[in-house]
Design a protein around this motif. Structure first.
Motif, PDB file in Angstrom:
ATOM      1  N   MET B 234       0.835  -1.202   0.000  1.00  0.00           N
ATOM      2  CA  MET B 234       0.000   0.000   0.000  1.00  0.00           C
ATOM      3  C   MET B 234       0.864   1.244   0.000  1.00  0.00           C
ATOM      4  N   GLN B 235       0.285   2.309  -0.525  1.00  0.00           N
ATOM      5  CA  GLN B 235       1.033   3.555  -0.527  1.00  0.00           C
ATOM      6  C   GLN B 235       0.176   4.705  -0.008  1.00  0.00           C
ATOM      7  N   CYS B 236      -0.884   5.054  -0.765  1.00  0.00           N
ATOM      8  CA  CYS B 236      -1.655   6.233  -0.352  1.00  0.00           C
ATOM      9  C   CYS B 236      -2.631   5.886   0.783  1.00  0.00           C
ATOM     10  N   GLY B 237      -3.207   4.704   0.746  1.00  0.00           N
ATOM     11  CA  GLY B 237      -4.169   4.283   1.768  1.00  0.00           C
ATOM     12  C   GLY B 237      -5.573   4.821   1.540  1.00  0.00           C
ATOM     13  N   GLY B 239      -7.216   4.961  -1.726  1.00  0.00           N
ATOM     14  CA  GLY B 239      -7.850   4.601  -2.994  1.00  0.00           C
ATOM     15  C   GLY B 239      -7.443   5.465  -4.164  1.00  0.00           C
ATOM     16  N   GLU B 240      -6.257   6.081  -4.131  1.00  0.00           N
ATOM     17  CA  GLU B 240      -5.865   6.982  -5.224  1.00  0.00           C
ATOM     18  C   GLU B 240      -4.710   6.473  -6.075  1.00  0.00           C
ATOM     19  N   HIS B 243      -1.786   1.119  -5.856  1.00  0.00           N
ATOM     20  CA  HIS B 243      -0.780   0.147  -5.429  1.00  0.00           C
ATOM     21  C   HIS B 243      -1.385  -1.135  -4.858  1.00  0.00           C
ATOM     22  N   CYS B 244      -2.534  -0.991  -4.230  1.00  0.00           N
ATOM     23  CA  CYS B 244      -3.098  -2.136  -3.497  1.00  0.00           C
ATOM     24  C   CYS B 244      -4.148  -2.863  -4.317  1.00  0.00           C
ATOM     25  N   LEU B 250      -9.651  -2.287  -4.593  1.00  0.00           N
ATOM     26  CA  LEU B 250      -8.531  -1.530  -4.038  1.00  0.00           C
ATOM     27  C   LEU B 250      -8.561  -1.854  -2.547  1.00  0.00           C
ATOM     28  N   CYS B 252      -7.007  -0.985   0.110  1.00  0.00           N
ATOM     29  CA  CYS B 252      -6.977   0.021   1.179  1.00  0.00           C
ATOM     30  C   CYS B 252      -8.370   0.594   1.416  1.00  0.00           C
TER      31      CYS B 252
END
Ligand SMILES: Cc1cc2nc3c(=O)[nH]c(=O)nc-3n(C[C@H](O)[C@H](O)[C@H](O)COP(=O)(O)OP(=O)(O)OC[C@H]3O[C@@H](n4cnc5c(N)ncnc54)[C@H](O)[C@@H]3O)c2cc1C
Ligand code: FES
Lengths: 160, 272
Positions: B234-237, B239-240, B243-244, B250, B252
Motif C-alpha cells: 500500500m502507498q496512499c491508503g 484509494g488513489e 498500489h493495493c 482496491l 486500502c
C-alpha cells in the motif's frame, strides 16, 4: 456388543452414513474404553494390531528422537481415528501414542475387523473409503505443515 | 494533500516483545489524536527516515492510544520493531473496512487467526468479549508455527475467563508443549461449529485463509458467512494510487476485510 457401544459408534463422525446393520456389525467388535491422561496407548516399533475411534480427550502421536527427546508429531481428538499402521506393509507402529488428556474411545482389534470386511465386502469397501479419507487428510495436513506457512516469506529474486 | 495523507506525530509509550521477531507497540498522540479505528482497520505507520507501511490496529477499539503488533520482516517493520519508548512515529489513518463482528449478534462468532494474523483479529475478539451475552458462542482458534511464536499468549486465559472458547495449535511442538499439534483447520471439526448460525473471521497467510475457508465451506457454511483480511502493498491508503489493487478491489478502501464470496475467485488466481 452393548447398545451403548453401537450408539457411541453411530454418533462418531467415522460412522456417518453407515447403515444400521453395518454399525451393529462393526460395533460387535468395538470395546468402549477409558484411558487416563499420561497413559501410553502404544509405543513405536510394537505390533500394530488395533485402532481406535476417539470420542473425547486428546491423544499425542510422538517419536523419541536421540538428542532431542520425545517430540509430539501430531495430536488427535474427538471424531478422529487413531492408528493407521495396521494398514501398512509393516504392521508396526511408526509413532507412539499417549493420552494427553483423559480419553474415551472405541477400540477395535484390526484382525477381527479385517475378517469382517472379508465377509461383508460392502462394509469393507465403506470402511476402506473412510480409512483412506483419514489417511489423505493426515497426508494433506502434514504437507501443509511442511510448507511452513507462518515463516517470513523470502522475496524471490525475480520471475514468477 | 488531504489530512489523511499527512502523518500525525505519535510517540511510543510502551513496548512489549511478543516473540523473537514481533513487538507490540502502544502509541500516544503527541498532539490531537486521530479518529479511533474499528476492528480490522489499519494505519500507515511512518518510521522517520526509513519508510511507511500499513499495519493493522491490534488494540481494543475506542482506546485512547493506538496499539500495533508488528513483525520485523524488512527495513521499515524492523525500524518500527526497534522503536524505543519516547520515539516518534508518524501515523495516518484509520483506513479500510472492518470485521463488523457485531453482525454475529445472536449467532456464533468464530475467529481463526494464524501467526501474526491474530493481530488484526484481536480488536474484534476484545470487542465481542465486552458483550459476550450477545453471541451464542465466541470461539477463537489460533495456529502458530511453534509455541514460542504465539502472539498475545498471556491473554488466552483471560479470553476464556471472559466467555470465549480458545483453542491453540502449533505446527511444531517443543518438549514443554502440552497442547494441540496440527494444522489450524483441524481444530474446526471438534469446535462444535453450527454452519447455519456462524460468522467466521479469518486472518493469516493467504494459503492458510484459503484452506480454512474451504474447511468451513465443506462443513456447510456459505462464502458470505466468512470474512478474510487481505494484504497487498500500500502507498496512499485512500484509494488513489492503485498500489493495493487486487482484481477489481482496491484493498486500502474495499479491504482489507472482505467477504470470502468476493475473495475466493481472486485468491485462486496466481500472482494477482
Ligand atoms: C492492511 C495491512 C495490514 C497489515 N497489518 C500488519 C500487522 O498488523 N502486523 C505486521 O507485522 N504486518 C502487517 N502488515 C504487513 C506489513 O505491512 C509488511 O510486513 C510491511 O509492509 C513490510 O515492509 P518492510 O519494509 O518491513 O519489508 P519489505 O522490505 O517490504 O519486505 C520484507 C519481506 O517481507 C515480506 N512481506 C512484505 N509484506 C508482507 C506481508 N504483508 N505479509 C507477509 N510478508 C510480507 C516481503 O515479501 C519480503 O520478503 C499489514 C499489511 C497490510 C496491507
Ligand atoms: S494504497 Fe493507494 S489505492 Fe490503495
Amino acid at each position: 456388543m452393548t447398545e451403548s457401544t453401537a450408539a457411541a459408534l453411530a454418533g462418531h463422525t467415522f460412522a456417518t452414513g453407515l447403515s444400521r446393520q453395518h454399525i451393529d456389525r462393526l460395533a460387535a467388535h468395538a470395546t468402549a474404553i477409558e484411558i487416563p491422561a499420561g497413559q501410553r496407548i502404544f509405543a513405536e516399533g510394537q505390533l500394530a494390531a488395533r485402532f481406535w475411534l476417539v470420542i473425547s480427550g486428546r491423544v499425542a502421536l510422538d517419536l523419541q528422537i536421540p538428542g532431542r527427546g520425545r517430540l509430539i508429531v501430531e495430536t488427535l481428538g474427538p471424531g478422529d481415528e487413531l492408528g493407521l499402521s495396521w494398514l501398512g506393509p509393516i504392521r508396526q507402529w511408526q509413532f507412539g501414542a499417549v493420552a494427553q488428556l483423559p480419553v474415551t474411545a472405541l477400540e477395535f482389534q484390526s484382525a477381527a475387523v479385517e475378517a469382517l470386511c472379508d465377509y461383508d465386502h460392502e462394509l469393507g469397501y465403506k470402511l476402506t473409503r473412510r480409512l483412506l479419507a483419514t489417511a489423505v487428510s493426515r497426508l494433506q495436513a502434514a504437507r501443509i505443515r511442511i510448507l511452513d506457512l507462518y515463516a517470513v516469506p523470502v522475496r524471490s529474486a525475480g520471475g514468477p | 494533500m488531504t489530512m489523511s495523507q499527512v502523518p500525525v506525530s505519535y510517540r511510543v509509550s510502551e513496548r512489549q516483545d511478543e516473540t523473537h521477531d514481533t513487538v507490540t507497540l502502544t502509541l500516544e498522540p503527541a498532539g490531537a489524536p486521530l479518529e479511533s479505528s474499528k476492528p480490522g482497520q489499519f494505519m500507515m505507520l511512518y518510521a522517520f527516515g526509513v519508510g511507511e507501511v500499513p499495519v493493522s490496529v491490534s488494540g481494543p477499539p475506542g482506546a485512547a492510544g493506538l496499539t500495533h503488533t508488528i513483525r520485523a520482516v524488512g527495513a521499515v517493520s524492523r525500524a518500527l520493531c526497534s522503536a524505543a519508548p519516547g520515539q516518534a512515529v508518524g501515523v495516518r489513518g484509520p483506513f479500510g473496512t472492518s470485521w463488523h463482528e457485531s453482525d454475529a449478534f445472536g449467532q456464533d462468532l468464530l475467529v481463526i487467526g494464524g501467526g501474526i494474523g491474530l493481530a488484526p483479529l484481536r480488536p474484534a475478539v476484545l470487542a465481542a468479549l465486552r458483550e459476550p451475552g450477545r453471541y451464542r458462542h465466541i470461539t477463537v482458534l489460533i495456529g502458530a508455527r511453534s509455541p514460542a511464536e504465539l502472539v498475545f499468549a498471556a491473554e488466552y486465559e483471560r479470553w476464556r475467563d471472559s466467555g470465549a472458547t480458545v483453542e491453540v495449535t502449533v505446527d511444531r511442538a517443543d518438549a514443554g508443549w502440552h497442547g494441540h499439534v496440527s494444522v489450524v483447520t483441524q481444530l474446526v471439526g471438534p469446535s462444535g461449529l453450527d454452519p447455519r448460525r456462524t460468522l467466521a473471521l479469518i486472518c493469516g497467510p493467504e494459503v492458510m485463509m484459503r484452506l480454512t475457508a474451504q474447511t468451513l465451506l465443506a462443513a456447510g457454511m456459505t462464502a458470505s458467512q466468512i470474512r478474510v483480511s487481505l494484504e497487498r502493498n500500500m502507498q496512499c491508503g485512500v484509494g488513489e494510487c492503485g498500489h493495493c489493487q487486487f482484481g477489481p478491489l482496491l484493498l486500502c478502501r474495499d479491504g482489507p476485510v472482505v467477504s470470502y464470496h468476493a475473495a475466493a475467485p481472486l485468491l485462486s488466481i496466481r500472482e494477482l
